[in-house]
Design an enzyme around this catalytic site. Structure first.
Site, PDB file in Angstrom:
ATOM      1  N   MET A  30       0.844  -1.198   0.000  1.00  0.00           N
ATOM      2  CA  MET A  30       0.000   0.000   0.000  1.00  0.00           C
ATOM      3  C   MET A  30       0.881   1.252   0.000  1.00  0.00           C
ATOM      4  SD  MET A  30      -3.402  -0.951   2.068  1.00  0.00           S
ATOM      5  CE  MET A  30      -2.749  -0.711   3.689  1.00  0.00           C
ATOM      6  N   ALA A  32       4.020   4.014   0.937  1.00  0.00           N
ATOM      7  CA  ALA A  32       4.742   4.547   2.102  1.00  0.00           C
ATOM      8  C   ALA A  32       5.822   3.519   2.448  1.00  0.00           C
ATOM      9  CB  ALA A  32       3.803   4.813   3.274  1.00  0.00           C
ATOM     10  N   LEU A  33       6.625   3.238   1.426  1.00  0.00           N
ATOM     11  CA  LEU A  33       7.566   2.120   1.501  1.00  0.00           C
ATOM     12  C   LEU A  33       8.661   2.364   2.525  1.00  0.00           C
ATOM     13  CD1 LEU A  33       7.935   1.351  -2.321  1.00  0.00           C
ATOM     14  CD2 LEU A  33       6.327   0.359  -0.670  1.00  0.00           C
ATOM     15  N   GLY A  36      11.294  -2.691   5.160  1.00  0.00           N
ATOM     16  CA  GLY A  36      10.567  -3.964   5.208  1.00  0.00           C
ATOM     17  C   GLY A  36      10.037  -4.335   3.825  1.00  0.00           C
ATOM     18  N   HIS A  37       9.417  -3.362   3.139  1.00  0.00           N
ATOM     19  CA  HIS A  37       8.912  -3.623   1.784  1.00  0.00           C
ATOM     20  C   HIS A  37      10.078  -3.912   0.827  1.00  0.00           C
ATOM     21  CE1 HIS A  37       5.682  -0.710   3.287  1.00  0.00           C
ATOM     22  NE2 HIS A  37       4.984  -1.783   2.986  1.00  0.00           N
ATOM     23  N   GLY A 149       4.951 -10.380   3.859  1.00  0.00           N
ATOM     24  CA  GLY A 149       5.759 -10.259   5.065  1.00  0.00           C
ATOM     25  C   GLY A 149       5.159 -10.971   6.273  1.00  0.00           C
ATOM     26  N   LYS A 151       5.387  -9.853   9.098  1.00  0.00           N
ATOM     27  CA  LYS A 151       4.859  -8.753   9.911  1.00  0.00           C
ATOM     28  C   LYS A 151       3.335  -8.862  10.036  1.00  0.00           C
ATOM     29  CE  LYS A 151       4.252  -4.450  11.431  1.00  0.00           C
ATOM     30  NZ  LYS A 151       3.059  -4.002  10.785  1.00  0.00           N
ATOM     31  N   SER A 188       4.427   1.357   7.750  1.00  0.00           N
ATOM     32  CA  SER A 188       4.119   2.657   7.128  1.00  0.00           C
ATOM     33  C   SER A 188       3.478   3.593   8.145  1.00  0.00           C
ATOM     34  CB  SER A 188       3.163   2.456   5.954  1.00  0.00           C
ATOM     35  OG  SER A 188       3.701   1.525   5.055  1.00  0.00           O
TER      36      SER A 188
HETATM   37  P1  AMP Z   1       1.573  -2.947   3.472  1.00  0.00           P
HETATM   38  O1  AMP Z   1       2.058  -1.919   2.512  1.00  0.00           O
HETATM   39  O2  AMP Z   1       1.687  -2.533   4.894  1.00  0.00           O
HETATM   40  O3  AMP Z   1       0.239  -3.526   3.104  1.00  0.00           O
HETATM   41  O4  AMP Z   1       2.590  -4.160   3.369  1.00  0.00           O
HETATM   42  C1  AMP Z   1       2.902  -4.752   2.133  1.00  0.00           C
HETATM   43  C2  AMP Z   1       3.684  -6.009   2.392  1.00  0.00           C
HETATM   44  O5  AMP Z   1       4.880  -5.674   3.119  1.00  0.00           O
HETATM   45  C3  AMP Z   1       2.920  -7.019   3.262  1.00  0.00           C
HETATM   46  O6  AMP Z   1       3.180  -8.323   2.779  1.00  0.00           O
HETATM   47  C4  AMP Z   1       3.526  -6.804   4.628  1.00  0.00           C
HETATM   48  O7  AMP Z   1       3.460  -7.944   5.462  1.00  0.00           O
HETATM   49  C5  AMP Z   1       4.962  -6.484   4.265  1.00  0.00           C
HETATM   50  N1  AMP Z   1       5.629  -5.753   5.348  1.00  0.00           N
HETATM   51  C6  AMP Z   1       5.198  -4.624   5.956  1.00  0.00           C
HETATM   52  N2  AMP Z   1       6.045  -4.285   6.945  1.00  0.00           N
HETATM   53  C7  AMP Z   1       7.029  -5.221   6.965  1.00  0.00           C
HETATM   54  C8  AMP Z   1       8.200  -5.433   7.769  1.00  0.00           C
HETATM   55  N3  AMP Z   1       8.517  -4.611   8.750  1.00  0.00           N
HETATM   56  N4  AMP Z   1       8.960  -6.511   7.490  1.00  0.00           N
HETATM   57  C9  AMP Z   1       8.636  -7.380   6.485  1.00  0.00           C
HETATM   58  N5  AMP Z   1       7.554  -7.223   5.696  1.00  0.00           N
HETATM   59  C10 AMP Z   1       6.765  -6.170   5.942  1.00  0.00           C
END
Ligand code: AMP
Length: 282
Positions: A30, A32-33, A36-37, A149, A151, A188
């Site tokens: 989503m 706001a990289l 982790g991303h 992730g 996470k 994010s």
């Molecule tokens: P999001 O943008 O938050 O929906 O996350 C996109 C992907 O990045 C999802 O698969 C999350 O689990 C992964 N993700 C978010 N934060 C982390 C992190 N700190 N470490 C590893 N993967 C992450």
């Protein structure tokens, strides 16, 4: 890195990659990289020939309209960060591309308890939205490997269920959680923490690590109660702290009966909701 904003452009690219026999990896985000991303994208690049990353703030997975509105969207910075990570295609669709009026994108898959406990309890409808968007994105990107992730441990479990229920050939790869130096899981949402809450937020990871030390020596219920007390005493407002079976996500009462055990938690740091988890027994 190619930036594609509509399905037609993506479809041409994917068809060519398939014809050339390339293995496609996909990392949905989503935006706001953060590191982790980027780690997921680097990992996808080691597993596949072409990496597609999507940035789409999916409205259907937000149960709180204010949370959707406040979700950070620093797109130019995201594009800069993606350069040099091994990302070949950035897919940046508008809502109308993902949910066009003339296509029924709804899904009638019910993972049952997997989607009802923990996040499902506190964010009703969240996982229905997650399954809907991941299913739709997989239709468009047609990857061989989907990288997500740890996470969001419960999200991985729900998506795994969805892939099995739809007999999808896509392979799901779960990547380790990337943390700040003080243990706070990268998110994010962290940019919205006030300095005071940012300072106390690492207590979440500390409490999970303590649970890992205590499992097998103290009853799970006692560990959970102690964790809630500790998070509250630090100034956070915990929603849950659960010690669950790594596959079913049901609460564990006798650790001896489970092969894989995970502790999952969600807590408010002011008006920012943080989630984290740790595998207590792999
Ligand atoms: P999001 O943008 O938050 O929906 O996350 C996109 C992907 O990045 C999802 O698969 C999350 O689990 C992964 N993700 C978010 N934060 C982390 C992190 N700190 N470490 C590893 N993967 C992450």
């Amino acid at each position: 890195m190619l930036i594609l904003r509509n399905n037609d452009g993506l479809s041409v690219f994917i068809a060519n990659a398939e014809k050339a026999g390339r293995k496609i990896g996909f990392v949905p985000t989503m935006g706001a990289l953060h590191e982790g991303h980027l780690a997921l994208i680097r990992e996808a690049a080691t597993l596949t020939d072409i990496v597609v990353c999507s940035i789409f703030v999916n409205p259907t997975q937000f149960n709180d309209p204010a949370d959707l509105e406040k979700y950070p969207r620093p797109i130019s910075r995201d594009i800069e960060l993606l350069h040099g990570t091994g990302c070949d295609i950035l897919f940046l669709p508008e809502v109308g591309e993902i949910y066009p009026q003339d296509i029924d994108t709804s899904l009638s898959i019910h993972p049952g308890r997997l989607a009802e406990v923990m996040e499902g309890e506190f964010r009703p409808g969240h996982f229905e939205g997650v399954m809907q968007v991941v299913h739709r994105l997989l239709d468009l990107v047609r990857p061989h490997i989907l990288v997500m992730g740890q996470k969001d441990y419960q999200q991985v479990a729900v998506v795994r269920y969805m892939l099995e229920a739809t007999r999808s050939p896509v392979q799901l790869h779960m990547s380790a959680t990337i943390r700040e130096a003080d243990g706070l899981a990268m998110s994010s949402r962290n940019v919205r923490l006030t300095p005071a809450f940012r300072a106390i937020a690492p207590v979440i990871c500390q409490t999970l690590a303590e649970a890992r030390e205590l499992i097998g020596r103290m009853a799970p219920q006692e560990i959970m109660d102690q964790a809630i007390e500790q998070l509250t005493a630090a100034g956070l407002t915990p929603e849950y702290f659960r010690i669950v079976d790594g596959m079913t996500l049901e609460e564990v009462s006798d650790p001896g009966q489970h092969e894989q055990i995970v502790a999952c938690t969600a807590a408010w740091a002011g008006d920012v909701r943080l989630i984290d988890n740790m595998v207590l027994r792999p």
